[in-house]
Structures are given as structure tokens and as C-alpha cells.
Design a protein around this motif. Structure first.
Motif, PDB file in Angstrom:
ATOM      1  N   GLN A   1     -12.583  21.913 -30.752  1.00 49.97           N
ATOM      2  CA  GLN A   1     -13.757  20.608 -30.633  1.00 49.97           C
ATOM      3  C   GLN A   1     -14.531  21.621 -29.746  1.00 49.97           C
ATOM      4  N   ALA A   2     -13.712  22.113 -28.318  1.00 50.03           N
ATOM      5  CA  ALA A   2     -14.443  22.730 -27.613  1.00 50.03           C
ATOM      6  C   ALA A   2     -15.226  23.464 -28.077  1.00 50.03           C
ATOM      7  N   LEU A   3     -15.355  24.266 -29.158  1.00 48.78           N
ATOM      8  CA  LEU A   3     -16.347  25.102 -29.300  1.00 48.78           C
ATOM      9  C   LEU A   3     -17.238  24.537 -30.330  1.00 48.78           C
ATOM     10  N   ARG A   4     -16.869  23.608 -30.707  1.00 51.54           N
ATOM     11  CA  ARG A   4     -17.830  22.519 -31.480  1.00 51.54           C
ATOM     12  C   ARG A   4     -18.756  21.720 -30.398  1.00 51.54           C
ATOM     13  N   SER A   5     -18.503  21.846 -29.408  1.00 52.46           N
ATOM     14  CA  SER A   5     -19.002  21.117 -28.258  1.00 52.46           C
ATOM     15  C   SER A   5     -20.145  21.724 -27.401  1.00 52.46           C
ATOM     16  N   ALA A   6     -19.347  22.985 -27.748  1.00 53.25           N
ATOM     17  CA  ALA A   6     -20.441  24.387 -26.952  1.00 53.25           C
ATOM     18  C   ALA A   6     -21.734  24.199 -27.243  1.00 53.25           C
ATOM     19  N   ALA A   7     -20.746  24.481 -28.721  1.00 56.01           N
ATOM     20  CA  ALA A   7     -22.501  24.343 -30.072  1.00 56.01           C
ATOM     21  C   ALA A   7     -23.725  23.304 -29.738  1.00 56.01           C
ATOM     22  N   LEU A   8     -23.020  22.031 -29.686  1.00 57.27           N
ATOM     23  CA  LEU A   8     -23.425  20.812 -30.436  1.00 57.27           C
ATOM     24  C   LEU A   8     -24.676  21.241 -28.556  1.00 57.27           C
ATOM     25  N   SER A   9     -23.943  21.263 -27.540  1.00 58.21           N
ATOM     26  CA  SER A   9     -25.160  21.058 -26.471  1.00 58.21           C
ATOM     27  C   SER A   9     -25.942  22.135 -26.755  1.00 58.21           C
ATOM     28  N   ILE A  10     -26.514  22.831 -27.373  1.00 59.51           N
ATOM     29  CA  ILE A  10     -27.268  24.040 -27.658  1.00 59.51           C
ATOM     30  C   ILE A  10     -27.982  23.945 -28.924  1.00 59.51           C
ATOM     31  N   THR A  11     -29.772  23.121 -28.001  1.00 57.01           N
ATOM     32  CA  THR A  11     -30.533  22.292 -29.409  1.00 57.01           C
ATOM     33  C   THR A  11     -31.912  23.306 -28.767  1.00 57.01           C
ATOM     34  N   ASN A  12     -32.938  23.432 -30.563  1.00 56.69           N
ATOM     35  CA  ASN A  12     -33.834  24.058 -30.107  1.00 56.69           C
ATOM     36  C   ASN A  12     -34.359  23.404 -30.608  1.00 56.69           C
ATOM     37  N   THR A  13     -36.017  23.267 -30.915  1.00 54.70           N
ATOM     38  CA  THR A  13     -37.340  23.073 -31.971  1.00 54.70           C
ATOM     39  C   THR A  13     -37.395  23.346 -33.598  1.00 54.70           C
ATOM     40  N   ASP A  14     -36.562  25.199 -32.718  1.00 53.30           N
ATOM     41  CA  ASP A  14     -37.200  26.626 -34.373  1.00 53.30           C
ATOM     42  C   ASP A  14     -35.195  26.249 -34.180  1.00 53.30           C
ATOM     43  N   ALA A  15     -35.202  26.039 -36.047  1.00 53.63           N
ATOM     44  CA  ALA A  15     -34.376  25.986 -36.381  1.00 53.63           C
ATOM     45  C   ALA A  15     -33.393  27.097 -36.301  1.00 53.63           C
ATOM     46  N   GLN A  16     -33.915  27.718 -36.593  1.00 58.58           N
ATOM     47  CA  GLN A  16     -33.233  29.745 -36.887  1.00 58.58           C
ATOM     48  C   GLN A  16     -33.424  30.314 -35.128  1.00 58.58           C
ATOM     49  N   LYS A  17     -33.889  29.221 -33.974  1.00 54.84           N
ATOM     50  CA  LYS A  17     -33.070  30.144 -33.017  1.00 54.84           C
ATOM     51  C   LYS A  17     -32.174  29.171 -32.348  1.00 54.84           C
ATOM     52  N   GLN A  18     -32.442  28.135 -32.533  1.00 52.37           N
ATOM     53  CA  GLN A  18     -31.322  27.134 -32.583  1.00 52.37           C
ATOM     54  C   GLN A  18     -30.089  28.265 -33.060  1.00 52.37           C
ATOM     55  N   ALA A  19     -29.686  27.600 -34.350  1.00 49.45           N
ATOM     56  CA  ALA A  19     -28.569  28.309 -35.304  1.00 49.45           C
ATOM     57  C   ALA A  19     -28.341  29.982 -34.717  1.00 49.45           C
ATOM     58  N   ARG A  20     -28.933  31.376 -33.889  1.00 51.89           N
ATOM     59  CA  ARG A  20     -28.395  31.965 -33.468  1.00 51.89           C
ATOM     60  C   ARG A  20     -28.139  31.905 -31.887  1.00 51.89           C
ATOM     61  N   ARG A  21     -28.462  30.946 -31.408  1.00 53.32           N
ATOM     62  CA  ARG A  21     -28.146  30.718 -30.121  1.00 53.32           C
ATOM     63  C   ARG A  21     -27.164  30.045 -29.920  1.00 53.32           C
ATOM     64  N   ARG A  22     -26.533  29.493 -30.787  1.00 50.26           N
ATOM     65  CA  ARG A  22     -25.103  28.352 -31.052  1.00 50.26           C
ATOM     66  C   ARG A  22     -24.338  29.817 -31.464  1.00 50.26           C
ATOM     67  N   ALA A  23     -24.628  30.892 -32.339  1.00 50.93           N
ATOM     68  CA  ALA A  23     -23.902  31.726 -32.337  1.00 50.93           C
ATOM     69  C   ALA A  23     -23.278  32.743 -31.172  1.00 50.93           C
TER      70      ALA A  23
END
Length: 174
Positions: A135-157
């Protein structure tokens, strides 16, 4: 370093590892024996029966060095960074020495936060994360947003890989 390289999907000729291993005191291609740099049965402090061979080498300075390495290879791990390419950096390497993280697979997974957490848990933590940790990992990932979906996915990873690779669970051999 090798576990992180495998998880990230770093394409390398070894130069990125050779440049960074000095700070860790563990030259990747120069282990003193087949047992590497530490005993395989070194116990993890304050645990019941878990082993963490790499913990034998840890010190305050070593902890900072590994965190810096993991940060550089995850959070700052953009493929076009100049320091992935070490042309002529070492005399014993060819002038075409190159390394690059292959984020495409992570970008494909990073769009689905639950799947991203599951993959990080599997690859980095051997499916050992508790529900609270997931759940902490999930929350950390959801806190990262970007208008570019590919960049958002990479930054979350990148963020979840950093969190996992700097966690005690990553250092425990099972």
C-alpha cells in the motif's frame, strides 16, 4: 548492483558498473574469491534466521554510496543522461563503452499502479512485501503525476525501484 541492473533492464558493457563499484568497495569483475566479498551465511541483524551476506560490508559510508548509486540509476536514470556513456573513461575499455537503462518495459507496466507494485514486489522483494508495504508503494506511485503518460509511468517505476532497492527486504537472501 547486478540485481539492480537486472531489474532495471540496464543494457551495459560493464562500464557503468566498473565506474561505480569503487565507491562500494566491491569491484564487480574483481571479487577476491568465488564466495564474492562476504560470507554467504552472514545473519541479518535483529532477525530470526534471515541472512544478508551483503550486510557484512555495510557501514555508514557504504550505505550512503549504495543509496546514491540506486538514486542515480533509478530516479535520475534517464536514458539520455551523459554519464551512462563513459567514452574513454577507462583505459581498459573500448571507446564505445556505453550503458543505457531500457525503460520501455517499465513504462508499459507503470501505467497500471497495481501491476507495477506487483512486478516490483516480485522482481525486487521476492514477493515478500507485506500488505502495508504494498500500500505504501501504491501511494508513492500515485503521488507521481505528469501530463505525459509515458513519462509518468517511467517516473513511477523509477520511484518504486528506488524505494525497493534501498529497503532492507532487498538485501535479504531467501
Amino acid at each position: 548492483m547486478t540485481a539492480l541492473v537486472r531489474a532495471i533492464g540496464l543494457q551495459t558493457d560493464g562500464a557503468a558498473m566498473t565506474i561505480r563499484d569503487t565507491a562500494l568497495g566491491q569491484p564487480v569483475f574483481q571479487a577476491p574469491s568465488v564466495f564474492n566479498f562476504y560470507p554467504p551465511d552472514y545473519p541479518l541483524a535483529r532477525s530470526s534466521g534471515l541472512v544478508s551476506p551483503a550486510s557484512k560490508l555495510w557501514s555508514a559510508g557504504g550505505t550512503v554510496a549504495i543509496h546514491n548509486l540506486v538514486y542515480d540509476w533509478t530516479i535520475k536514470g534517464e536514458p539520455n543522461r551523459g554519464d551512462w556513456n563513459f567514452n574513454n573513461a577507462l583505459d581498459n575499455l573500448s571507446s564505445s563503452a556505453n550503458s543505457a537503462p531500457l525503460w520501455g518495459g517499465w513504462e508499459a507496466v507503470g501505467g497500471d499502479v497495481d501491476r507495477l507494485v506487483a512486478v516490483v514486489n516480485l522482481l525486487m522483494l521476492n514477493n515478500s512485501a507485506t500488505e502495508a508495504q504494498k500500500q505504501a508503494l501504491r501511494s508513492a506511485a500515485l503521488s507521481i503525476t505528469n501530463t505525459d503518460a509515458q513519462k509518468q509511468a517511467r517516473r513511477r517505476a523509477q520511484a518504486l525501484l528506488y524505494i525497493a532497492a534501498t529497503s532492507p527486504n532487498f538485501l535479504v537472501d531467501r
